[in-house]
Scaffold this active site. Structure first.
Site, mmCIF file in Angstrom:
data_model
loop_
_atom_site.group_PDB
_atom_site.id
_atom_site.type_symbol
_atom_site.label_atom_id
_atom_site.label_comp_id
_atom_site.label_asym_id
_atom_site.label_seq_id
_atom_site.Cartn_x
_atom_site.Cartn_y
_atom_site.Cartn_z
ATOM 1 N N TYR A 1 0.869 -1.193 0.000
ATOM 2 C CA TYR A 1 0.000 0.000 0.000
ATOM 3 C C TYR A 1 0.897 1.231 0.000
ATOM 4 O O TYR A 1 1.844 1.302 0.783
ATOM 5 C CB TYR A 1 -0.893 -0.007 1.232
ATOM 6 N N ASP B 1 9.293 2.691 -1.086
ATOM 7 C CA ASP B 1 8.325 3.394 -0.238
ATOM 8 C C ASP B 1 8.669 3.046 1.220
ATOM 9 O O ASP B 1 8.289 1.991 1.715
ATOM 10 C CB ASP B 1 6.895 2.962 -0.596
ATOM 11 N N LYS C 1 5.375 9.761 8.193
ATOM 12 C CA LYS C 1 5.193 9.251 9.549
ATOM 13 C C LYS C 1 6.240 9.777 10.535
ATOM 14 O O LYS C 1 6.120 10.883 11.048
ATOM 15 C CB LYS C 1 5.145 7.721 9.500
HETATM 16 P P1 KE4 Z 1 -0.500 8.559 4.346
HETATM 17 O O1 KE4 Z 1 -1.060 9.226 3.103
HETATM 18 O O2 KE4 Z 1 -1.551 7.791 5.114
HETATM 19 O O3 KE4 Z 1 0.289 9.558 5.226
HETATM 20 O O4 KE4 Z 1 0.612 7.522 3.867
HETATM 21 C C1 KE4 Z 1 0.248 6.528 2.933
HETATM 22 C C2 KE4 Z 1 1.226 5.370 3.045
HETATM 23 C C3 KE4 Z 1 2.214 5.253 2.088
HETATM 24 N N1 KE4 Z 1 3.121 4.248 2.137
HETATM 25 C C4 KE4 Z 1 3.092 3.348 3.152
HETATM 26 C C5 KE4 Z 1 4.112 2.249 3.178
HETATM 27 C C6 KE4 Z 1 2.107 3.435 4.171
HETATM 28 O O5 KE4 Z 1 2.095 2.524 5.177
HETATM 29 C C7 KE4 Z 1 1.156 4.466 4.116
HETATM 30 C C8 KE4 Z 1 0.038 4.597 5.142
HETATM 31 N N2 KE4 Z 1 -0.053 3.542 6.093
HETATM 32 C C9 KE4 Z 1 -1.368 3.316 6.656
HETATM 33 C C10 KE4 Z 1 -1.242 2.104 7.592
HETATM 34 N N3 KE4 Z 1 -1.653 0.923 6.967
HETATM 35 C C11 KE4 Z 1 -1.903 4.531 7.352
HETATM 36 C C12 KE4 Z 1 -3.109 4.267 8.225
HETATM 37 C C13 KE4 Z 1 -4.386 4.728 7.572
HETATM 38 O O6 KE4 Z 1 -4.550 4.584 6.336
HETATM 39 O O7 KE4 Z 1 -5.254 5.214 8.332
#
Ligand code: KE4
Length: 427
Positions: free
Chosen positions: A144, A239, A267
């Protein structure tokens, strides 16, 4: 378990916010039940609206590597706040952040700040397309990268040449530019390059997967991905939004000694405030506006409060170097769950590296999306609630990663191990 305040808040939230949440996974739909609302957090603990204290193994999905509300991060934000919240101009904090990122992650020669991981990966892909003048991208099932259209794609009928939308609202025309392959599968990657000669702009992957549960690459796989992308003039994007500064100070690329062309971050570098970043080879990054033709922008990019929080967090990682300790605690959790599974006669896998882990109830070693799905998600849901009832909060999905922080002391880990053992015994 008294949830009255959370229930009341959730009822109000559902009237005005789709699903009552501002991000889907928080709704507990994967594990069932009503999500608790949190009114405060400190250290390894969440304090719910019903005044329950929970040992937190989600760490706000990764950012809280120093636990919640760390005094040094709080003080850094307070100091920055004295001078305002956002200027919309260059500011000293973003220069210091860029210098720290480049120092921690040598493959990053230049970096651009943004406001989320989604923005970081979306921008890195646009940049790779601009640099190579190619349109197609390769991603991997189970990885993801945020919710931009090019990435909400699942393997299509023409599996080696195009994908299918994995969300309503994503045009089939967008999906045709994304190839989705199995992770840890060298032959599939080789075949995809053969089927799309000189068409692949980039390969993007989570070098250690944290969004399908926690999955690590087979030995040599990442090196293979690096070699085949270099051979085809394809940009390799790591990523590391989740793994950056968590698996090691320099992320997975430091631990695995692989040099990607671009890296996406988020993060931890925001210390809990909204943040994202992408960076890498200067010859690629210099195509980003205003220097080059690839446009990318953001009102709050490099926000002084988020930068100040992230800088404080990175500096603590530099001073503490907590990675061996985090791995020791992670192993302790892993061993407790494995022992409980053996005692109960339930097959369980607990992939773990440093402060990241996940729990799959399956006898099959988990190495990709398909084997992850063989995990018993219903049993995980029962395990999740058994832990929650005992004051331990895991990610509310069988397909997420668990996180430790430097605030998880021996007592918290011992308590969690005891809870895991009781929860498995009660399955
Ligand atoms: P954000 O747009 O949520 O800041 O980041 C997206 C993203 C990109 N790449 C990786 C490897 C990620 O884990 C994420 C976001 N992780 C999720 C957890 N599964 C955020 C939690 C959520 O979607 O509420």
């Amino acid at each position: 378990m008294n949830q009255n305040q959370s229930e009341a808040l959730f009822a109000r939230a559902r009237q005005l916010i789709p699903g009552g949440v501002n991000s889907p996974v928080r709704a507990f739909r994967s594990v069932g039940g009503t999500p608790f609302f949190v009114k405060a957090a400190r250290g390894a603990m969440l304090i719910t609206a019903d005044d329950r204290e929970l040992i937190d193994f989600v760490c706000t999905w990764g950012p809280a590597i120093h636990g919640h509300n760390h005094p040094r991060i709080k003080a850094a934000i307070a100091t920055a706040l004295e001078h305002g919240t956002s200027f919309g101009t260059p500011n000293p904090y973003e220069v210091e952040m860029a210098e720290l990122i480049v120092k921690f992650v040598p493959s990053i020669q230049k970096v651009r700040m943004c406001n989320s991981g989604t923005e970081a990966t979306m921008s890195a892909i646009r940049l790779a397309r601009g640099f190579t003048k190619r349109d197609k991208i390769i991603k991997f099932a189970g990885c993801y990268h945020g919710h931009s259209d090019s990435l909400l794609i699942k393997a299509g009928s023409g599996a080696l040449t195009h994908g299918n939308p994995d969300s309503a609202g994503v045009p089939a025309s967008f999906a045709r530019e994304t190839v989705v392959l199995p992770y840890n599968d060298r032959a599939a990657l080789e075949a995809a390059f053969a089927a799309n000669p000189n068409q692949i702009a980039c390969v993007i992957l989570e070098p250690y997967c944290g969004n399908v549960g926690f999955i690590m690459p087979d030995p040599g796989y990442l090196q293979y991905v690096r070699e085949i992308t270099a051979k085809h003039g394809t940009v390799l994007i790591f990523d590391e939004v989740m793994t950056g500064f968590r698996i090691a100070k320099g992320g997975v690329q430091e631990r695995e000694k692989i040099t990607p062309d671009l890296t996406c971050l988020g993060k931890i570098i925001g210390g809990g405030l909204p943040v994202g970043a992408f960076g890498g080879r200067a010859d690629i990054m210099d195509l980003i506006a205003p220097l080059g033709p690839v446009y990318q922008a953001g009102t709050l990019s490099g926000n002084p409060l988020a930068m100040a929080a992230g800088i404080a967090g990175l500096r603590m990682l530099e001073e503490l170097n907590p990675y061996a300790r985090l791995d020791q605690l992670g192993r302790q959790l892993r061993d407790a769950v494995l022992a409980a599974g053996r005692a109960k006669g339930i097959p369980v896998q607990v992939p773990q590296c440093g402060s990241m882990f996940s729990i799959f109830f399956t006898a099959t070693p988990v190495r990709d999306y398909d084997t992850a799905l063989k995990g018993d998600a219903k049993l995980f849901g029962r395990f999740f609630h058994a832990c929650l009832e005992r004051g331990v909060y895991l990610a509310p999905s069988a397909y997420e990663a668990g996180f430790l922080s430097t605030a998880h002391d021996g007592a918290a880990i011992d308590r969690a191990c005891q809870v895991f053992e009781e929860a498995v015994r009660g399955l």
